[in-house]
Enzyme design. Structure first.
Site, PDB file in Angstrom:
ATOM      1  N   LYS A  52       1.611 -15.195 -24.556  1.00  0.00           N
ATOM      2  CA  LYS A  52       1.004 -13.861 -24.503  1.00  0.00           C
ATOM      3  C   LYS A  52       2.017 -12.746 -24.775  1.00  0.00           C
ATOM      4  O   LYS A  52       1.814 -11.604 -24.368  1.00  0.00           O
ATOM      5  CB  LYS A  52       0.312 -13.676 -23.141  1.00  0.00           C
ATOM      6  CG  LYS A  52      -0.778 -14.725 -22.866  1.00  0.00           C
ATOM      7  CD  LYS A  52      -1.632 -14.398 -21.637  1.00  0.00           C
ATOM      8  CE  LYS A  52      -2.745 -15.425 -21.460  1.00  0.00           C
ATOM      9  NZ  LYS A  52      -3.633 -15.100 -20.312  1.00  0.00           N
ATOM     10  N   TYR A  97      -2.012 -14.361  -2.488  1.00  0.00           N
ATOM     11  CA  TYR A  97      -2.824 -15.509  -2.075  1.00  0.00           C
ATOM     12  C   TYR A  97      -2.592 -15.827  -0.600  1.00  0.00           C
ATOM     13  O   TYR A  97      -3.332 -16.613  -0.013  1.00  0.00           O
ATOM     14  CB  TYR A  97      -2.516 -16.723  -2.958  1.00  0.00           C
ATOM     15  CG  TYR A  97      -2.793 -16.403  -4.416  1.00  0.00           C
ATOM     16  CD1 TYR A  97      -4.100 -16.406  -4.891  1.00  0.00           C
ATOM     17  CD2 TYR A  97      -1.768 -16.025  -5.290  1.00  0.00           C
ATOM     18  CE1 TYR A  97      -4.377 -16.054  -6.208  1.00  0.00           C
ATOM     19  CE2 TYR A  97      -2.030 -15.682  -6.609  1.00  0.00           C
ATOM     20  CZ  TYR A  97      -3.334 -15.695  -7.064  1.00  0.00           C
ATOM     21  OH  TYR A  97      -3.606 -15.342  -8.352  1.00  0.00           O
ATOM     22  N   GLU A 114       4.750   2.475 -20.022  1.00  0.00           N
ATOM     23  CA  GLU A 114       3.410   1.882 -19.869  1.00  0.00           C
ATOM     24  C   GLU A 114       2.649   2.533 -18.698  1.00  0.00           C
ATOM     25  O   GLU A 114       1.478   2.853 -18.804  1.00  0.00           O
ATOM     26  CB  GLU A 114       3.518   0.371 -19.608  1.00  0.00           C
ATOM     27  CG  GLU A 114       3.783  -0.476 -20.840  1.00  0.00           C
ATOM     28  CD  GLU A 114       2.514  -0.733 -21.657  1.00  0.00           C
ATOM     29  OE1 GLU A 114       1.460  -0.157 -21.340  1.00  0.00           O
ATOM     30  OE2 GLU A 114       2.595  -1.516 -22.618  1.00  0.00           O
ATOM     31  N   LYS A 161       3.585  -6.563 -12.063  1.00  0.00           N
ATOM     32  CA  LYS A 161       3.287  -7.991 -11.947  1.00  0.00           C
ATOM     33  C   LYS A 161       4.178  -8.789 -12.881  1.00  0.00           C
ATOM     34  O   LYS A 161       4.323  -8.387 -14.027  1.00  0.00           O
ATOM     35  CB  LYS A 161       1.811  -8.175 -12.324  1.00  0.00           C
ATOM     36  CG  LYS A 161       1.336  -9.578 -12.278  1.00  0.00           C
ATOM     37  CD  LYS A 161      -0.089  -9.639 -12.772  1.00  0.00           C
ATOM     38  CE  LYS A 161      -0.486 -11.092 -12.857  1.00  0.00           C
ATOM     39  NZ  LYS A 161      -1.728 -11.264 -13.518  1.00  0.00           N
ATOM     40  N   ARG A 184      -3.287 -20.296 -14.231  1.00  0.00           N
ATOM     41  CA  ARG A 184      -3.999 -20.807 -15.412  1.00  0.00           C
ATOM     42  C   ARG A 184      -4.674 -22.138 -15.103  1.00  0.00           C
ATOM     43  O   ARG A 184      -5.733 -22.438 -15.647  1.00  0.00           O
ATOM     44  CB  ARG A 184      -3.053 -20.870 -16.610  1.00  0.00           C
ATOM     45  CG  ARG A 184      -2.662 -19.453 -17.036  1.00  0.00           C
ATOM     46  CD  ARG A 184      -1.738 -19.398 -18.234  1.00  0.00           C
ATOM     47  NE  ARG A 184      -1.267 -18.020 -18.416  1.00  0.00           N
ATOM     48  CZ  ARG A 184      -0.224 -17.678 -19.159  1.00  0.00           C
ATOM     49  NH1 ARG A 184       0.456 -18.602 -19.809  1.00  0.00           N
ATOM     50  NH2 ARG A 184       0.123 -16.403 -19.259  1.00  0.00           N
ATOM     51  N   SER A 231       0.704 -16.400  -8.662  1.00  0.00           N
ATOM     52  CA  SER A 231       0.471 -17.801  -8.321  1.00  0.00           C
ATOM     53  C   SER A 231       1.763 -18.617  -8.233  1.00  0.00           C
ATOM     54  O   SER A 231       1.920 -19.442  -7.331  1.00  0.00           O
ATOM     55  CB  SER A 231      -0.481 -18.422  -9.340  1.00  0.00           C
ATOM     56  OG  SER A 231       0.034 -18.289 -10.653  1.00  0.00           O
ATOM     57  N   LYS A 287       2.735  -5.387 -16.774  1.00  0.00           N
ATOM     58  CA  LYS A 287       2.500  -6.824 -16.594  1.00  0.00           C
ATOM     59  C   LYS A 287       3.359  -7.582 -17.602  1.00  0.00           C
ATOM     60  O   LYS A 287       3.271  -7.351 -18.802  1.00  0.00           O
ATOM     61  CB  LYS A 287       1.024  -7.136 -16.808  1.00  0.00           C
ATOM     62  CG  LYS A 287       0.727  -8.627 -16.732  1.00  0.00           C
ATOM     63  CD  LYS A 287      -0.758  -8.901 -16.791  1.00  0.00           C
ATOM     64  CE  LYS A 287      -1.020 -10.396 -16.823  1.00  0.00           C
ATOM     65  NZ  LYS A 287      -2.451 -10.693 -16.868  1.00  0.00           N
TER      66      LYS A 287
END
Ligand code: PBG
Length: 336
Positions: free
Chosen positions: A227, A323, A243, A258, A214, A284, A204
């Protein structure tokens, strides 16, 4: 008029022959998008009969639990195998220790129970991360300027158990702390949840494409800083492989890359290297871009949606969180 001199052509190979009509193209098609490839992420809010618009994601809503149940029943009837729940909790319930995340009656647990009883045959995926619950919008515990790893993992395991007790089918840690998959697996097993799967957000990235999400969960105004100390650097792909290897070793049943479209190379490498169930998250910001351009008449939204989803499959995805899932499933149903 003299015919122009014929250039040197390779007339044995005419790849266009296989594209001459729709049936011919269908015959040689290498990839197919099916409703079983789609996971639908949905946002949940407190209340009854509520369906709140999200301005940066036109066509996506926050549903109160009762309406979420109706929406999920429809998703199930379209053949969508699973939904992923994301709560937008009351700002007053958010604090420094993410205390709401481990309460058995929190919004996501109530939604899980209600959805499992309304639509028992669709998988419910719950998000393990602290950002909906912290006053600062980070996925982990903030100590001074630092997101502290090990104490966060301890809390995430309690969050995961809480969600498993509410009846979720798949735990999806999206927090990117080190060692959390192994810790969550051990905790789930110790509590008798051997059959609860883990879908790890393994690769990610710290991405600008999460902006509209958000807004949807109500952290865009509160998030302090960024982040980048836990989500990955968009420059890296070898690190993604490390990872993913760690998360599979620690017991992840499925992994995720992602965001989606800008990271198809990462998706392909992960899918080919590990041959494990590998999911892409069309996030998103990707939804917002396609929808905005479509609403402006700048591109054909339906075609762009279907093409983007199909391309995840071509790159090696087992399935896609999107979505668009319900809209795409309706179209797939109508076409077959
Ligand atoms: C946070 C989380 C994020 C998304 C899923 N879980 C955003 C973030 O990391 O800030 C993004 C999903 C999207 O943009 O659609 N735990």
């Amino acid at each position: 008029m003299a015919t122009p001199a014929a250039p040197q052509l390779d007339l044995i190979h005419r790849p266009r022959r296989n594209r001459k009509s729709q049936w011919a193209r269908r015959l040689v098609s290498e990839t197919r998008l099916d409703t079983s490839d789609l996971i639908w992420p949905i946002f949940i809010v407190e209340g009854v009969q509520k369906r709140e618009a999200i301005s940066s994601m036109p066509g996506v809503y926050r549903y109160s639990v009762d309406l979420a149940c109706e929406a999920v029943v429809e998703a199930a009837s379209l053949g969508i195998p699973a939904v992923a729940l994301f709560p937008n909790i009351d700002p007053e319930l958010r604090d420094l220790t993410a205390s709401n995340a481990t309460l058995p009656d929190n919004l996501v647990c109530r939604a899980t129970r209600a959805i499992k009883s309304a639509a028992p045959n669709i998988g419910v995926i719950t998000d393990v991360a602290l950002d909906p619950y912290t006053s600062h919008g980070h996925d982990g515990l903030l100590y001074g300027e630092e997101i502290i790893n090990d104490a966060t993992v301890a809390l995430l395991t309690r969050q995961a158990i809480n969600q498993a007790q509410a009846g979720c089918d798949i735990i999806a840690p999206s927090d990117m702390m080190d060692g959390r998959i192994g810790a969550i697996r051990a905790a789930l097993d110790a509590e008798g949840f051997q059959n609860v799967q883990i879908m790890s957000y393994a690769a990610k990235y710290a991405s600008a494409f999460y902006g509209p999400f958000r807004e949807a969960i109500g952290t865009s105004k509160t998030l302090q800083g960024d982040k980048r100390t836990y989500q990955m650097d968009p420059a890296n792909v070898k690190e993604a492989l490390r990872e993913v290897a760690l998360d599979l070793e620690q017991g992840a049943d499925m992994v995720m890359v992602k965001p989606g479209m800008p990271y198809l190379d990462v998706l392909q490498r992960v899918a080919e290297t590990f041959e494990a169930p590998t999911f892409a998250y069309q996030v998103s910001g990707e939804y917002a871009m396609i929808t905005a351009a479509s609403r402006n008449g700048w591109l054909d939204g339906e075609r762009a949606m279907m093409e983007s989803l199909l391309c995840f499959k071509r790159a090696g995805a087992t399935g896609v969180l999107s979505y668009f899932a319900v809209e795409a499933a309706r179209l797939i149903r109508a076409q077959t």
